[in-house]
Design an enzyme around this catalytic site. Structure first.
Site, PDB file in Angstrom:
ATOM      1  N   ALA A 135       0.857  -1.180   0.000  1.00 32.05           N
ATOM      2  CA  ALA A 135       0.000   0.000   0.000  1.00 32.05           C
ATOM      3  C   ALA A 135       0.899   1.238   0.000  1.00 32.05           C
ATOM      4  O   ALA A 135       2.055   1.181   0.447  1.00 32.05           O
ATOM      5  CB  ALA A 135      -0.893  -0.017   1.226  1.00 32.05           C
ATOM      6  N   GLU A 147       4.664  -4.978   7.041  1.00 32.52           N
ATOM      7  CA  GLU A 147       3.902  -3.963   7.766  1.00 32.52           C
ATOM      8  C   GLU A 147       4.390  -3.778   9.197  1.00 32.52           C
ATOM      9  O   GLU A 147       4.387  -2.676   9.737  1.00 32.52           O
ATOM     10  CB  GLU A 147       2.402  -4.326   7.785  1.00 32.52           C
ATOM     11  CG  GLU A 147       1.692  -4.107   6.457  1.00 32.52           C
ATOM     12  CD  GLU A 147       1.744  -5.302   5.522  1.00 32.52           C
ATOM     13  OE1 GLU A 147       2.593  -6.193   5.703  1.00 32.52           O
ATOM     14  OE2 GLU A 147       0.916  -5.331   4.578  1.00 32.52           O
ATOM     15  N   GLU A 191      -0.630  -9.324  -0.471  1.00 32.48           N
ATOM     16  CA  GLU A 191      -2.037  -9.622  -0.154  1.00 32.48           C
ATOM     17  C   GLU A 191      -2.893  -9.685  -1.421  1.00 32.48           C
ATOM     18  O   GLU A 191      -3.850 -10.452  -1.490  1.00 32.48           O
ATOM     19  CB  GLU A 191      -2.565  -8.570   0.832  1.00 32.48           C
ATOM     20  CG  GLU A 191      -1.903  -8.702   2.206  1.00 32.48           C
ATOM     21  CD  GLU A 191      -2.141  -7.504   3.104  1.00 32.48           C
ATOM     22  OE1 GLU A 191      -1.716  -6.385   2.730  1.00 32.48           O
ATOM     23  OE2 GLU A 191      -2.754  -7.668   4.168  1.00 32.48           O
TER      24      GLU A 191
HETATM   25  N1  CAA Z   1       4.595   3.275  -0.762  1.00 27.56           N
HETATM   26  C1  CAA Z   1       5.006   4.439  -1.321  1.00 27.56           C
HETATM   27  N2  CAA Z   1       6.150   4.557  -2.012  1.00 27.56           N
HETATM   28  C2  CAA Z   1       6.928   3.460  -2.134  1.00 27.56           C
HETATM   29  C3  CAA Z   1       6.562   2.214  -1.586  1.00 27.56           C
HETATM   30  C4  CAA Z   1       5.337   2.146  -0.874  1.00 27.56           C
HETATM   31  N3  CAA Z   1       4.883   1.007  -0.328  1.00 27.56           N
HETATM   32  N4  CAA Z   1       7.540   1.323  -1.857  1.00 27.56           N
HETATM   33  C5  CAA Z   1       8.468   1.976  -2.576  1.00 27.56           C
HETATM   34  N5  CAA Z   1       8.124   3.276  -2.747  1.00 27.56           N
HETATM   35  C6  CAA Z   1       8.824   4.319  -3.459  1.00 27.56           C
HETATM   36  C7  CAA Z   1      10.024   4.818  -2.672  1.00 27.56           C
HETATM   37  O1  CAA Z   1       9.634   5.789  -1.704  1.00 27.56           O
HETATM   38  C8  CAA Z   1      10.888   5.367  -3.758  1.00 27.56           C
HETATM   39  O2  CAA Z   1      10.401   6.634  -4.128  1.00 27.56           O
HETATM   40  P1  CAA Z   1      11.437   7.871  -4.301  1.00 27.56           P
HETATM   41  O3  CAA Z   1      12.276   7.469  -5.501  1.00 27.56           O
HETATM   42  O4  CAA Z   1      10.551   9.052  -4.573  1.00 27.56           O
HETATM   43  O5  CAA Z   1      12.221   7.962  -3.043  1.00 27.56           O
HETATM   44  C9  CAA Z   1      10.632   4.438  -4.944  1.00 27.56           C
HETATM   45  O6  CAA Z   1       9.400   3.789  -4.650  1.00 27.56           O
HETATM   46  C10 CAA Z   1      11.699   3.374  -5.097  1.00 27.56           C
HETATM   47  O7  CAA Z   1      11.832   2.694  -3.855  1.00 27.56           O
HETATM   48  P2  CAA Z   1      13.236   2.484  -3.094  1.00 27.56           P
HETATM   49  O8  CAA Z   1      14.172   3.596  -3.431  1.00 27.56           O
HETATM   50  O9  CAA Z   1      12.943   2.269  -1.652  1.00 27.56           O
HETATM   51  O10 CAA Z   1      13.720   1.138  -3.803  1.00 27.56           O
HETATM   52  P3  CAA Z   1      14.697   0.039  -3.200  1.00 27.56           P
HETATM   53  O11 CAA Z   1      14.997  -0.866  -4.353  1.00 27.56           O
HETATM   54  O12 CAA Z   1      15.825   0.646  -2.475  1.00 27.56           O
HETATM   55  O13 CAA Z   1      13.826  -0.762  -2.110  1.00 27.56           O
HETATM   56  C11 CAA Z   1      11.841  -1.879  -1.303  1.00 27.56           C
HETATM   57  C12 CAA Z   1      12.719  -1.517  -2.529  1.00 27.56           C
HETATM   58  C13 CAA Z   1      12.609  -2.858  -0.404  1.00 27.56           C
HETATM   59  C14 CAA Z   1      10.595  -2.561  -1.860  1.00 27.56           C
HETATM   60  C15 CAA Z   1      11.493  -0.611  -0.516  1.00 27.56           C
HETATM   61  O14 CAA Z   1      10.980   0.364  -1.422  1.00 27.56           O
HETATM   62  C16 CAA Z   1      10.457  -0.830   0.537  1.00 27.56           C
HETATM   63  O15 CAA Z   1      10.770  -1.335   1.611  1.00 27.56           O
HETATM   64  N6  CAA Z   1       9.189  -0.393   0.279  1.00 27.56           N
HETATM   65  C17 CAA Z   1       8.113  -0.466   1.239  1.00 27.56           C
HETATM   66  C18 CAA Z   1       7.634  -1.892   1.447  1.00 27.56           C
HETATM   67  C19 CAA Z   1       6.567  -1.941   2.502  1.00 27.56           C
HETATM   68  O16 CAA Z   1       6.791  -1.633   3.661  1.00 27.56           O
HETATM   69  N7  CAA Z   1       5.335  -2.359   2.119  1.00 27.56           N
HETATM   70  C20 CAA Z   1       4.193  -2.439   3.018  1.00 27.56           C
HETATM   71  C21 CAA Z   1       3.358  -1.199   2.869  1.00 27.56           C
HETATM   72  S1  CAA Z   1       2.049  -1.089   4.078  1.00 27.56           S
HETATM   73  C22 CAA Z   1       0.811  -2.084   3.468  1.00 27.56           C
HETATM   74  O17 CAA Z   1       0.914  -2.675   2.426  1.00 27.56           O
HETATM   75  C23 CAA Z   1      -0.424  -2.105   4.334  1.00 27.56           C
HETATM   76  C24 CAA Z   1      -1.448  -3.130   3.945  1.00 27.56           C
HETATM   77  O18 CAA Z   1      -1.484  -4.211   4.468  1.00 27.56           O
HETATM   78  C25 CAA Z   1      -2.472  -2.809   2.952  1.00 27.56           C
END
Ligand code: CAA
Length: 259
Positions: free
Chosen positions: A65, A133, A113
């Protein structure tokens, strides 16, 4: 079908929804959930579409998300938002046609999910699955705490949910989270091959079989068996049942009409 966050196409009876926010690794914003609901509804209603594929393309499925969407939210914002992710995903889960997830790269949080509401998951060998999460101070809120234990068992699901750690495609295969792992360049070919195989079967029998499995999982065994028997009986009212059995007896391939 005009969408900003998805690309939707229909070819040879296969409807494909591709998540399309590459700049944020296909993060699922409220707009994505809305468009997913709309696209899924349209493809479900389109009789020319026999099977759906949901993918994020060849680099990433979805990194969850949209954290920017959620970062400033208060409890009541979430409580009163009407559960958009759960609703979109339930709608996909209940599409009366097979739905295949074709997963390359990260399928995290809401992305993971989303794969759980698909009937079958095909992973590229570079896929990574996880429910991170907990590392954000929340829990999987789009069905992960409910569907993952049902799919892979309570112990492994809790390990993934409590640690937030990712697992690779091979481990996902070994725990039953995915059906098959293929080389990344073969992902869409494999998903389409399977979709065509499903599409060659009778549409009504497919619909009933999906319903029997999905509804049965919500019931105790005795009620599930009764429900299965109702579905089984009803199929004897279809032309496809007559054709399928006649074709077997005549040693030829059946020509199913979906009625
Ligand atoms: N939401 C918003 N933006 C996101 C995102 C997310 N879930 N995941 C990645 N992005 C964005 C980053 O902020 C980044 O944007 P900028 O270039 O503007 O900074 C861009 O995508 C590229 O991401 P990274 O630079 O972080 O890429 P990476 O290769 O270094 O890392 C990753 C990849 C490990 C997937 C890392 O992006 C990450 O940990 N993302 C979040 C994963 C996460 O926590 N997901 C759970 C979300 S909560 C949820 O899903 C709730 C639910 O149950 C419904």
């Amino acid at each position: 079908m005009g969408f900003e966050t998805l690309v939707v196409s229909v070819e040879d009876g296969i409807g494909t929804i591709t998540l399309n926010r590459p700049e944020v690794l296909n993060a699922l914003s409220s707009q994505v959930f809305g468009e997913l609901s709309q696209a899924a509804g349209e493809l479900a209603d389109d009789d020319s579409v026999r099977v759906l594929i949901i993918t994020g393309g060849d680099k990433v499925f979805a990194a969850g998300a949209d954290i920017r969407d959620m970062a400033k939210a208060e409890a009541m914002d979430i409580a009163l938002a009407g559960r958009p992710s759960q609703k979109a995903f339930q709608l996909i889960e209940n599409i009366p046609k097979p739905v295949i997830a074709a997963v390359a790269g990260y399928a995290l949080g809401g992305g993971c999910e989303l794969t759980l509401v698909c009937d079958v998951r095909i992973a590229a060998d570079n896929a990574k699955f996880g429910l991170p999460e907990i590392t954000l101070g929340i829990l999987p809120g789009a069905g992960g705490t409910q569907r993952l234990p049902r799919l892979i068992g309570v112990g492994k699901a809790k390990e993934m949910i409590f640690s937030g750690d990712f697992i690779d495609a091979e481990e996902a295969l070994s725990v039953g989270l995915v059906n098959k792992v293929v080389p990344a360049e073969e992902l869409m070919n494999e998903a389409k091959r399977l979709a065509k195989r499903f599409a060659s079967r009778g549409a009504v029998a497919l619909r009933m079989a999906k319903s029997a499995v999905n509804e049965g999982l919500r019931m105790d065994l005795a009620a599930g068996l009764q429900y299965e028997h109702k579905c089984f009986s009803l199929l004897f009212a279809t032309q496809d049942q007559k054709e399928g059995m006649q074709a077997f007896l005549e040693k030829r391939k059946p020509k199913f009409q979906g009625k």
